[in-house]
Design an enzyme around this catalytic site. Structure first.
Site, mmCIF file in Angstrom:
data_model
loop_
_atom_site.group_PDB
_atom_site.id
_atom_site.type_symbol
_atom_site.label_atom_id
_atom_site.label_comp_id
_atom_site.label_asym_id
_atom_site.label_seq_id
_atom_site.Cartn_x
_atom_site.Cartn_y
_atom_site.Cartn_z
ATOM 1 N N ASP A 259 0.865 -1.167 0.000
ATOM 2 C CA ASP A 259 0.000 0.000 0.000
ATOM 3 C C ASP A 259 0.914 1.232 0.000
ATOM 4 O O ASP A 259 2.133 1.133 0.179
ATOM 5 C CB ASP A 259 -0.961 0.002 1.208
ATOM 6 C CG ASP A 259 -2.157 0.923 0.947
ATOM 7 O OD1 ASP A 259 -2.115 1.720 0.002
ATOM 8 O OD2 ASP A 259 -3.151 0.852 1.704
HETATM 9 C C1 BGC Z 1 -5.050 3.276 0.248
HETATM 10 C C2 BGC Z 1 -5.221 2.233 -0.844
HETATM 11 C C3 BGC Z 1 -5.092 2.872 -2.201
HETATM 12 C C4 BGC Z 1 -3.768 3.588 -2.284
HETATM 13 C C5 BGC Z 1 -3.526 4.255 -3.614
HETATM 14 C C6 BGC Z 1 -3.804 4.114 0.044
HETATM 15 O O1 BGC Z 1 -3.744 5.183 0.924
HETATM 16 O O2 BGC Z 1 -5.005 2.630 1.497
HETATM 17 O O3 BGC Z 1 -6.459 1.594 -0.709
HETATM 18 O O4 BGC Z 1 -5.227 1.903 -3.198
HETATM 19 O O5 BGC Z 1 -3.726 4.588 -1.279
HETATM 20 O O6 BGC Z 1 -4.370 5.312 -3.797
#
Ligand code: BGC
Length: 704
Positions: A259
């Protein structure tokens, strides 16, 4: 294409770049082109900041993306994956995933995501960071809106539907899906985002992993780790979770992406001293690609040269990524092409999904549906809203597509007045009294749902309560249309409302879908994918809990010496699976083709066929969600009071009756027992079939 030979020709720097995802947004386009020319970058996330789907990506065009791809192909011969959070729509907005779960209709969800994929691909996206499969029992957690709700079985069905909707059914992949967040994010303590989770191995396998197992089985190309730690180990550094469980037990063969900045965050979480150590831990744990951190890019070469990371480990990750690119046919067809799609078809699908997801919670004296000749008064802060009703992850959506709830209602009835009722005054009250019925449209802002948007209490706010009470004071019938992203505690307003439609953050077509139901063009058929508490203090409250030492039937019993509270009824306001229709269904004749099978027969694939007759007793055609729950009566470890193990959404004309069959075999009877292995134990199983998790109608089958 021979992936081994491609990898064998890559330098260490090229390999590290292939394991790296960089950001692309309107202000760094030139810089990205330069970087891609120099380095064999594996992926680009179209995002200005850490909530990619919440930033406007229209500023990057397909032509620009194709240009970047061309640079990659000409300089390194390896195509780039272009990722983005396409969560519940791209231009047209479908209901939030929690609402899509409430539709209990995986076919409809799958179809929705094939349309969503068309829109995203036309914008240069070939990798979506969805589905989010975090089972959650805490509506305070803002991200509960992005997932399947509280039930693992529903999670399994949603996982399959979204993965296949994005990727397609065949072997080649259309848009790569990403099952996230692995694992346990939905169990963040206190519903606080990014917080720790405490999950036993038993709960991990029997609850949290199940939707991921289904995504893997459905061919999910990628998995994203979660931010949280479980029992002292952040998932980004857990070899046990990322390799032993995900690959060893679940059989995942795609690649894992971190993530956003989850690798460098290991420093903040206190398990490593610096980013280099973080890179070392994550790659050795089995995390293949680094989202936006550059930890792999900056340190992998050094770590290999120091013999702290084996080159084979890095090669394996590169091969996993190249295999997915090959499965997507990107080496042969790396560029995006504009493919016209029917916007109208997408609108129809979004409307269908929205109305199937709406849950009718209350309908005193069958006040709904309304006659189209009624004069109605619409009030409440969500009536004219075009933005909040789209929910979180919504900056991509075309806001002009939103049909407001007020417009939807107005389009179907004789006379519709709107009262801006920030402070209902007496004059307003008089006017309101002239109408036949008052529709109060309330909800929450998309700004307090989704990532980093948890709340400590789920009761309505004072203003919302005031609006409802004021409407009630007119003496008119009051219908509540509630556009929330999460379950809310309606205990102190429910008696003031004659009918309640829970319409969620229902997307672009929310207004039409709501009006279809209010005026009887569609009979409600959504069911709660999550238990609705009376008050915040009941959280966590969920249906599939084990019996207690004082109560084999769970927490719904009011008597003394039970797991109760003194100050509130221990039952939820509305249970899991609950929802009304404009008709009544009766269930009869529940039977099993055989009532006993040996364990050996079950293990060899035999099963029970359980059938039930369902009849529409009313004058309105409607869909019913026939739900099957199982209780393992005696087992080595405690099992839930009831567990959903099957459902079927059927359509019945007035007076029509159908037989619904369910197959109950190893998969449905098994659980992850003492050894952590999936097993069926001998003994009796009660099979319940009915309209929600409180169903009592049952039949007993035995495994001997
Ligand atoms: C979130 C993810 C997301 C990623 C990219 C993160 O902060 O937890 O779910 O896919 O950002 O935007």
């Amino acid at each position: 294409m021979n992936i081994n030979s491609v990898v064998s020709k890559m330098t260490l720097k090229e390999k590290a770049a292939q394991l790296t995802q960089i950001q692309l947004h309107k202000d760094n386009y030139e810089a990205v082109c330069e970087l891609v020319k120099k380095e064999a970058i594996g992926s680009v996330i179209v995002a200005a900041n850490l909530t990619a789907g919440n930033t406007d990506r229209t500023v990057i065009t397909m032509a620009q993306i194709n240009h970047i791809q061309k640079i990659a192909m000409q300089n390194h011969g390896v195509p780039i994956l272009f990722g983005h959070d396409v969560i519940h729509g791209h231009r047209i907005c479908w209901p939030i995933p929690l609402a899509l779960s409430a539709a209990f209709n995986p076919e409809l969800v799958k179809e929705s995501y094939t349309y969503i994929a068309e829109e995203a691909k036309n914008d240069g996206i070939n990798w979506s960071f969805a589905p989010m499969l975090d089972v959650s029992r805490d509506p305070r957690w803002g991200r509960i809106i992005e997932g399947p709700g509280e039930d693992p079985y529903l999670g399994e069905k949603m996982a399959e539907a979204v993965v296949k909707g994005f990727q397609g059914d065949g072997d080649s992949i259309n848009i790569a899906a990403c099952a996230k967040h692995y694992i346990g994010y939905g169990a963040s303590e206190g519903g606080r985002d990014y917080h720790k989770a405490e999950i036993s191995d038993y709960s991990l396998r029997n609850f949290y992993l199940r939707a991921f197992r289904s995504a893997v089985r459905s061919g999910a190309a990628t998995v994203m780790n979660s931010f949280n730690e479980i029992s002292g180990q952040p998932t980004a550094s857990s070899k046990y979770l990322l390799t032993d469980v995900l690959r060893g037990e679940l059989g995942f063969e795609g690649f894992v992406i971190s993530d956003w900045a989850a690798i460098s965050q290991l420093v903040r979480q206190g398990v490593v001293e610096n980013e280099k150590e973080a890179a070392c831990k994550s790659i050795n744990a089995g995390l293949d690609m680094d989202m936006t951190d550059n930890c792999y890019f900056n340190y992998l070469e050094e770590l290999i040269n120091e013999n702290r990371v084996a080159v084979e480990t890095v090669d394996l990750s590169v091969k996993r990524i190249l295999s997915i690119k090959e499965k997507m046919n990107l080496f042969d067809e790396p560029y995006f092409e504009e493919k016209p799609y029917s916007k109208e078809k997408h609108r129809v699908s979004a409307r269908e999904a929205a109305r199937e997801s709406i849950v009718l919670l209350k309908n005193e004296n069958n006040i709904l549906p309304l006659d189209k000749n009624s004069t109605v008064c619409v009030m409440g802060d969500m009536s004219l809203d075009k933005r909040a009703v789209l929910g979180s992850w919504s900056l991509d959506f075309d806001i002009d597509e939103t049909v407001t709830i007020y417009d939807g209602i107005k389009s179907k009835c004789k006379s519709c007045l709107y009262f801006d009722c920030l402070t209902p005054k007496d004059a307003t009250m008089d006017e309101m009294s002239q109408t036949d019925v008052i529709i109060v449209v309330l909800g929450e802002s998309d700004k307090i749902t989704g990532e980093a948007n948890s709340i400590s209490g789920i009761e309505l706010n004072e203003h919302q309560k005031f609006i409802i009470k004021s409407a009630k004071r007119t003496g008119k019938k009051v219908i509540g249309v509630l556009a929330f992203g999460r379950p809310r505690a309606l205990y102190d307003v429910i008696d003031d409302l004659d009918a309640v439609l829970y319409v969620w953050h229902g997307g672009s077509q929310i207004g039409n879908a709501t009006a279809d139901i209010i005026f009887g063009d569609f009979s409600p058929c959504g069911r709660l994918p999550v238990t609705m508490p009376r008050v915040t203090g009941q959280i966590p409250i969920y249906y599939n809990c084990p019996p207690s030492c004082r109560d084999e039937d769970g927490y719904y019993d009011k008597s003394l010496w039970k797991p109760n509270y003194w100050d509130v009824d221990s039952s939820p306001l509305y249970p899991f699976g609950y929802g009304l229709s404009y008709t009544k269904f009766t269930y009869s004749d529940i039977k099993a083709d055989v009532t006993k099978l040996t364990l050996q027969e079950i293990e060899k694939g035999k099963g029970f066929i359980i059938s039930v007759r369902v009849k529409n007793m009313g004058a309105v055609a409607s869909k019913e969600v026939v739900q099957l729950y199982i209780r393992d009566c005696v087992s080595f470890m405690t099992r839930p009071i009831k567990e959903l193990k099957g459902f079927d959404k059927i359509y019945l004309l007035p007076d029509e009756e159908k037989t619904v069959n369910f197959h109950i075999g190893f998969e449905e009877l098994a659980y992850y027992g003492q050894s952590g292995q999936l097993c069926v134990e001998k003994g009796d199983f009660k099979i319940f079939i009915g309209e929600n998790c409180l169903v009592k109608r049952s039949i007993t089958i035995s495994v001997i």
